[in-house]
Design a protein around this motif. Structure first.
Motif, short mmCIF file in Angstrom:
data_model
loop_
_atom_site.label_atom_id
_atom_site.label_comp_id
_atom_site.label_asym_id
_atom_site.label_seq_id
_atom_site.Cartn_x
_atom_site.Cartn_y
_atom_site.Cartn_z
N PHE A 71 3.37 -37.98 -18.71
CA PHE A 71 2.84 -36.79 -19.38
C PHE A 71 2.20 -35.83 -18.38
CE2 PHE A 71 2.30 -39.13 -23.67
CZ PHE A 71 3.46 -38.54 -24.17
N LEU A 72 1.46 -36.36 -17.44
CA LEU A 72 0.85 -35.50 -16.43
C LEU A 72 1.91 -34.76 -15.63
CD1 LEU A 72 -2.05 -37.79 -15.13
CD2 LEU A 72 -2.27 -35.72 -16.52
N ALA A 73 2.99 -35.43 -15.32
CA ALA A 73 4.09 -34.76 -14.62
C ALA A 73 4.65 -33.63 -15.48
CB ALA A 73 5.18 -35.76 -14.27
N GLY A 74 4.74 -33.87 -16.80
CA GLY A 74 5.25 -32.84 -17.69
C GLY A 74 4.39 -31.60 -17.73
N LEU A 75 3.08 -31.79 -17.61
CA LEU A 75 2.17 -30.64 -17.61
C LEU A 75 2.33 -29.78 -16.37
CD1 LEU A 75 -1.12 -32.23 -18.99
CD2 LEU A 75 0.45 -30.70 -20.20
N MET A 76 2.88 -30.36 -15.32
CA MET A 76 3.01 -29.63 -14.06
C MET A 76 4.39 -29.01 -13.84
SD MET A 76 0.77 -31.99 -11.41
CE MET A 76 1.54 -33.55 -11.83
N LEU A 77 5.32 -29.26 -14.74
CA LEU A 77 6.65 -28.68 -14.57
C LEU A 77 6.62 -27.18 -14.84
CD1 LEU A 77 9.01 -31.33 -16.19
CD2 LEU A 77 8.56 -30.94 -13.77
N LEU A 92 4.24 -37.08 -34.52
CA LEU A 92 5.37 -36.61 -33.73
C LEU A 92 5.20 -36.89 -32.25
CD1 LEU A 92 6.16 -33.17 -35.42
CD2 LEU A 92 7.34 -35.35 -35.75
N PHE A 93 6.32 -36.98 -31.57
CA PHE A 93 6.37 -37.11 -30.12
C PHE A 93 6.89 -35.82 -29.50
CE2 PHE A 93 8.98 -39.42 -26.59
CZ PHE A 93 8.15 -38.91 -25.61
N THR A 120 11.60 -33.48 -23.41
CA THR A 120 10.72 -34.59 -23.79
C THR A 120 9.43 -34.57 -22.99
OG1 THR A 120 12.58 -36.00 -24.42
CG2 THR A 120 10.52 -37.10 -23.85
N THR A 121 9.57 -34.46 -21.67
CA THR A 121 8.41 -34.55 -20.79
C THR A 121 7.44 -33.39 -21.00
OG1 THR A 121 9.76 -35.69 -19.15
CG2 THR A 121 7.69 -34.75 -18.39
N VAL A 122 7.97 -32.18 -21.09
CA VAL A 122 7.11 -31.01 -21.21
C VAL A 122 6.49 -30.90 -22.60
CG1 VAL A 122 7.02 -28.49 -21.10
CG2 VAL A 122 8.37 -29.77 -19.42
N GLU A 123 7.30 -31.03 -23.65
CA GLU A 123 6.76 -30.86 -24.99
C GLU A 123 5.87 -32.03 -25.40
OE1 GLU A 123 9.59 -29.65 -27.91
OE2 GLU A 123 10.32 -27.97 -26.72
N GLY A 124 6.26 -33.25 -24.99
CA GLY A 124 5.40 -34.40 -25.26
C GLY A 124 4.06 -34.26 -24.57
N ALA A 125 4.09 -33.82 -23.31
CA ALA A 125 2.84 -33.64 -22.57
C ALA A 125 1.96 -32.58 -23.21
CB ALA A 125 3.17 -33.25 -21.13
N ASN A 126 2.55 -31.50 -23.68
CA ASN A 126 1.76 -30.43 -24.29
C ASN A 126 1.04 -30.93 -25.55
OD1 ASN A 126 1.09 -27.46 -24.42
ND2 ASN A 126 2.10 -27.70 -26.40
N LEU A 127 1.71 -31.79 -26.31
CA LEU A 127 1.10 -32.35 -27.52
C LEU A 127 -0.17 -33.14 -27.17
CD1 LEU A 127 1.26 -33.07 -30.59
CD2 LEU A 127 2.63 -35.04 -29.91
N HIS A 128 -0.17 -33.78 -26.00
CA HIS A 128 -1.27 -34.66 -25.64
C HIS A 128 -2.22 -34.05 -24.60
CE1 HIS A 128 0.22 -38.09 -27.91
NE2 HIS A 128 1.43 -37.78 -27.50
N ARG A 129 -2.14 -32.75 -24.43
CA ARG A 129 -2.93 -32.09 -23.38
C ARG A 129 -4.43 -32.41 -23.50
NH1 ARG A 129 -2.10 -27.44 -20.24
NH2 ARG A 129 -0.12 -27.10 -21.28
N LEU A 157 11.73 -25.59 -18.77
CA LEU A 157 11.88 -25.83 -20.20
C LEU A 157 12.79 -24.79 -20.83
CD1 LEU A 157 11.02 -27.42 -22.72
CD2 LEU A 157 9.08 -25.85 -22.97
N VAL A 158 12.64 -23.54 -20.43
CA VAL A 158 13.50 -22.47 -20.95
C VAL A 158 14.96 -22.76 -20.62
CG1 VAL A 158 14.08 -20.03 -20.77
CG2 VAL A 158 11.68 -20.73 -20.87
N GLN A 159 15.22 -23.14 -19.38
CA GLN A 159 16.59 -23.43 -18.97
C GLN A 159 17.13 -24.66 -19.69
OE1 GLN A 159 18.58 -21.54 -17.28
NE2 GLN A 159 16.99 -20.02 -16.90
N ALA A 160 16.29 -25.66 -19.92
CA ALA A 160 16.74 -26.86 -20.62
C ALA A 160 17.17 -26.51 -22.04
CB ALA A 160 15.61 -27.90 -20.65
N HIS A 161 16.41 -25.65 -22.71
CA HIS A 161 16.80 -25.25 -24.07
C HIS A 161 18.06 -24.39 -24.06
CE1 HIS A 161 13.80 -26.93 -26.73
NE2 HIS A 161 12.82 -26.58 -25.91
N ARG A 162 18.21 -23.55 -23.06
CA ARG A 162 19.44 -22.75 -22.96
C ARG A 162 20.65 -23.64 -22.75
NH1 ARG A 162 17.20 -17.91 -18.98
NH2 ARG A 162 16.25 -16.63 -20.63
N PHE A 163 20.50 -24.60 -21.83
CA PHE A 163 21.63 -25.50 -21.61
C PHE A 163 21.93 -26.32 -22.85
CE2 PHE A 163 23.40 -29.63 -20.77
CZ PHE A 163 24.58 -29.26 -20.13
N ARG A 164 20.87 -26.77 -23.54
CA ARG A 164 21.06 -27.57 -24.76
C ARG A 164 21.89 -26.81 -25.79
NH1 ARG A 164 16.34 -28.48 -28.88
NH2 ARG A 164 17.12 -30.16 -30.22
#
Length: 462
Positions: free
Chosen positions: A337-343, A206-207, A310-319, A348-355
């Protein structure tokens, strides 16, 4: 007789009818791989010994008078994030080379082989599927058969290349933000991104678990339908699709389009993109006898939400990989991915709410229409190594923006068929998205089949 331009349903019919053997169909595929893969770089592994044993078993079953499956003798290949017994599941990475070989095939591989298809290998892809270009620094780029100096699209680049070059008539890819639809458009193929949760993801690397889809790429709508039907069904190993019943579409494929309410996506989908992209959408609309336009509300913000998830969850998978083997990543992938770890987590919460809000608004749109047409990519295939592209006078990064039109659709898991515009003689291919409401793959496939029948949509091996 068949050749490298034969489609999957033609091969299967010939094998079932005894006009050719599965062994002969496989020979054509392997010969084409041998002739073209060194240049086009679609495959990272060819499972010829396994394939020959499988073809021999199919031929024996035919000789014994047994009923053969709907994909009897059809060679196929899979993006190398699918588990294939005996191969390490690379997911386009250097790091995964160190993983032990898979002990079993992915669910979808098993289901295609149960329908009579023959696996011939694993396909090149963008590293960890975080890519729209088809370029891979570890294994080299998969090249576009229409012009090997151009991108195949990604991240299922090897899948697009292999089918467009006639190495196989059918390939599987994955689509998180557009990775089936982008290479389908750039390579001139039919591609299906099913509804999120429709097909099992068990046995795939998975990605982004909230966005990943698996699906087929082929040279006809019929081939998409046949393979889709073979892969459907609940899977206790994948909770997302465990409750979905099988809803066959192949028998309904030629049901026509009478009564379907079809519209063209306006606003966001018309602001950017080369003129020839919008000409393709207009040609499809004319062929379908619709002048209606609709707005997918807040599509731009839908794309932004997909980016964050994508950025946050993908980065977490590859931490852990980022901690221990950062230098073994493609730098362009690693840095995102490194940028995703720093967001911040609230992004992420707001992105899922908007989605969730966005999904509900688009559901309202589908109360009034059955099918929405939209561009698949903002332009034809860029050159390999090209970093920037000009769209409507604006310079934009290629890697991030080839999915400009696909990401807003992925964000909410809608089913989409990408169909190639046929009126492109001497030009690079371009595709159009045929978008349906959730669980309505049948409608998108029927429209694609109709466009293929009247000659507006067409694909062939080159």
């Amino acid at each position: 007789m068949i050749d490298f331009q034969s489609k999957a349903h033609e091969i299967a019919a010939a094998v079932r009818g005894g006009r050719i053997s599965a062994t002969e169909a496989l020979r054509v595929s392997l010969a084409r791989i041998e002739a073209t893969n060194a240049t086009l770089n679609a495959f990272t592994a060819v499972t010829s010994e396994r394939a020959r044993a499988r073809a021999a078993a199919i031929d024996q079953a035919h000789d014994e008078g047994k009923t053969l499956g709907p994909l009897a003798g059809v060679p196929f290949a899979v993006k190398n994030l699918f588990d294939v017994a005996g191969l390490s599941t690379l997911a386009g990475s250097k790091i995964n080379r160190d993983d032990p070989p898979a002990r079993a095939d992915a669910t979808l591989v098993q289901r295609l082989e149960a329908a009579g298809a023959i696996l011939v290998g694993a396909l090149n892809m963008g590293e960890y599927a975080y890519d729209f270009t088809g370029e891979n620094i570890h294994y080299g780029p998969s090249r576009n058969p229409h012009d090997p100096t151009c991108m195949s699209g990604g991240s299922s680049g090897g899948s697009g290349t292999s089918v467009a070059a006639g190495m196989v008539p059918l390939a599987l890819g994955s689509d998180t933000n557009g990775s089936i639809r982008v290479p389908s458009s750039l390579c001139g193929l039919f591609g299906l991104k099913p509804t999120f949760g429709r097909l099992s993801r068990h046995g795939s690397f998975l990605f982004v678990a909230d966005l990943d889809h698996l699906g087929p790429m082929a040279r006809s709508a019929t081939d998409l339908a046949l393979s889709y039907d073979a892969m459907q069904g609940p899977d206790e190993n994948d909770s997302w699709c465990a409750q979905r019943p099988v809803e066959p579409v192949t028998a309904k494929l030629d049901g026509g389009i009478d009564g379907l309410r079809i519209a063209v996506a306006d606003d966001y989908f018309m602001v950017l993109g080369d003129p020839e992209v919008h000409e393709a959408v207009a040609a499809f609309a004319k062929a379908l006898k619709t002048e209606r336009r609709i707005t997918i509300p807040e599509a731009g913000r839908g794309r932004a939400a997909a980016y964050v998830i994508t950025t946050v969850e993908g980065a977490n998978l590859h931490r852990e990989r980022l901690k221990t083997r950062a230098n073994d990543f493609d730098p362009a992938v690693r840095d995102r991915f490194l940028a995703g770890l720093m967001l911040p987590s609230d992004w992420l919460v707001q992105a899922h709410r908007f989605r969730a809000w966005y999904r509900a608004r688009v559901a309202e749109v589908f109360r009034d229409v059955d099918i929405i047409l939209a561009p698949a990519t903002p332009r034809v295939a860029p050159k390999l190594g090209q970093v920037m592209m000009t769209l409507n006078g604006a310079e934009m990064p290629v890697r991030a923006n080839l999915g400009l039109f696909t990401q807003p659709i992925s964000a909410i898991g809608l089913p989409v068929v990408t169909a190639p515009y046929a009126e492109r003689a001497g030009k690079l291919p371009i595709g159009v998205q045929i978008i349906a409401a959730p669980w309505k793959e049948e409608l998108a496939l029927r429209v694609a089949r109709h466009l293929e029948t009247i000659g507006i949509a067409a694909s062939k091996a080159v």
